[in-house]
Design a protein around this motif. Structure first.
Motif, PDB file in Angstrom:
ATOM      1  N   SER A  85       0.819  -1.218   0.000  1.00  0.00           N
ATOM      2  CA  SER A  85       0.000   0.000   0.000  1.00  0.00           C
ATOM      3  C   SER A  85       0.845   1.257   0.000  1.00  0.00           C
ATOM      4  CB  SER A  85      -0.938  -0.008   1.218  1.00  0.00           C
ATOM      5  OG  SER A  85      -0.198   0.101   2.426  1.00  0.00           O
ATOM      6  N   ALA A  91       3.318   1.256  -3.472  1.00  0.00           N
ATOM      7  CA  ALA A  91       2.611   1.530  -4.731  1.00  0.00           C
ATOM      8  C   ALA A  91       2.728   2.986  -5.152  1.00  0.00           C
ATOM      9  CB  ALA A  91       1.143   1.140  -4.591  1.00  0.00           C
ATOM     10  N   LEU A 142      -2.249  -3.068  -7.724  1.00  0.00           N
ATOM     11  CA  LEU A 142      -2.434  -1.667  -7.341  1.00  0.00           C
ATOM     12  C   LEU A 142      -1.936  -0.667  -8.375  1.00  0.00           C
ATOM     13  CD1 LEU A 142      -1.351  -1.863  -3.586  1.00  0.00           C
ATOM     14  CD2 LEU A 142      -3.679  -1.737  -4.472  1.00  0.00           C
TER      15      LEU A 142
END
Length: 399
Positions: free
Chosen positions: A310, A313, A349
């Motif tokens: 997360s 990315a 992502l």
């Protein structure tokens, strides 16, 4: 030829010989001759000249058997000395080396939490020098690897609230005053990236991102083999980003946004592991046990990879690097399994299909990067050898 060119040519040849000796260690005359491309007489004259100037010294003999043994030559390490220091909230890890790169001593000392940390730091450096039979006056340069980042305009350390006593003043300048020599303070993860470029997996990579994913979370961004530091020195301080918790198992973390470093703290990772039925005292133990825990372990590692990805990315989307490297003891414990899971999540992502691999340099990578950086500075000062762009810039002087 224009006037002065013979002298210039000698200087170029001398630097080439010194560089060859530093890179390869003690060499015979014929070995040096082959490396720098000079004739036998020219190489002999060069070595004589450098020996008279005390730049090189005889360093034993090589060979044996029926033939004569050949004289070995090495750079005179006593010309300059450096200190490489890994500073953490709890301790300092110090290496003292000479200009040839030979480590003379290693010294580890605890640091107080707050209070007079500068005095404790200076005393630790003094003890390390004493072990090497040196004084502060013998130091030519010091590189300190530290959490956080130094603002190049003010010299103040930021992004490091877990280092009480080190903020609010020109840190390189103050250390320069205390130690009596120039000091560079560089982000610790940046120094790991330097070491990866020198001796690790990024030796032949132009653009990459190195992530230290768990506990003291940070990143180093390298573009065209140059560290990206940013206007205030804070490039790569991803610890402070707010990101949603993408883990499928709910541990009470903020789904709408939490500090990235908080999501990847040892406490948070241990809590995530417990939610998957894996008990451990810390993140390292959790990852180690997960690898031996079958399906439950795999699910935990997948959730951990979602948290790691997360934050990565955003960096990958902006930089589009050739490679993402995971570093640190937790990443090392997760190994190729964790790398593959992070890569898979990144593909979900972001558009770039950036490979994710394990950093090759482990152990004392921060200190090793600091040592290479310090040596680059003094070798430029003493021998005129060019400093690689990837290394920390010349240090702030005290104001």
């Amino acid at each position: 030829m224009r006037a002065g060119s013979p002298r210039l040519l000698r200087e170029i040849n001398d630097r080439a010989a010194i560089d060859a000796l530093l890179r390869n260690g003690p060499l015979t005359r014929s070995e040096l001759e082959n490396l720098i491309g000079l004739s036998k007489p020219a190489t002999a004259q060069l070595l004589t000249r450098l020996e008279l100037d005390d730049v090189v010294r005889r360093d034993g003999l090589r060979g044996g058997g029926r033939g004569p043994r050949a004289q070995l030559w090495a750079v005179n390490g006593a010309l300059a000395h450096v200190a490489a220091i890994d500073l953490t909230p709890d301790s300092v890890d110090i290496a003292i080396a000479d200009i040839s790169g030979t480590t003379l001593t290693e010294h580890h000392a605890p640091m107080p939490r707050g209070g007079d940390v500068l005095t404790a730091f200076t005393e630790a450096v003094g003890k390390a020098l004493a072990e090497a039979h040196l004084n502060l006056s013998d130091l030519h340069h010091v590189v300190v690897g530290s959490p956080g980042a130094v603002d190049p305009a003010t010299g103040q350390l930021g992004f490091a609230p877990h280092l009480p006593g080190w903020e609010g003043f020109d840190l390189p300048g103050r250390l320069t005053e205390l130690l009596g020599t120039t000091v560079t303070v560089e982000n610790d993860v940046n120094l790991v990236a330097v070491e990866e470029m020198i001796a690790g997996r990024a030796r032949d990579v132009r653009d990459f991102v190195l992530i230290w994913p768990v506990d003291a979370t940070g990143a180093a961004v390298v573009i065209n083999r140059v560290l990206l530091r940013g206007a205030t020195g804070g490039a790569g301080e991803i610890d402070w980003m707010r990101v949603p918790d993408l883990a499928e198992q709910d541990t009470g973390a903020g789904r709408q946004g939490d500090r990235y470093g908080e999501l990847l703290s040892s406490v948070a990772v241990t809590r995530l592991a417990k939610a998957h039925g894996i008990s451990a005292r810390n993140a390292l133990g959790a990852v180690t046990r997960a690898l031996a825990s079958g399906a439950a372990g795999r699910e935990f590692l997948a959730d951990l990879a979602r948290r790691i990805a997360s934050g990565v990315a955003g960096v990958v989307s902006v930089v589009d690097p050739e490679l993402v490297l995971l570093s640190g003891e937790v990443a090392q414990a997760g190994g190729s399994v964790l790398c593959e899971l992070v890569a898979s999540e990144l593909r979900r992502l972001v558009i770039p299909r950036t490979p994710v691999e394990l950093a090759l340099v482990g152990g004392q990578a921060v200190r090793a990067g600091a040592l290479h950086s310090a040596l680059a500075v003094v070798r430029e000062q003493v021998f005129g050898l060019p400093t690689e762009d990837m290394l920390p810039p010349a240090t702030r002087s005290s104001s």
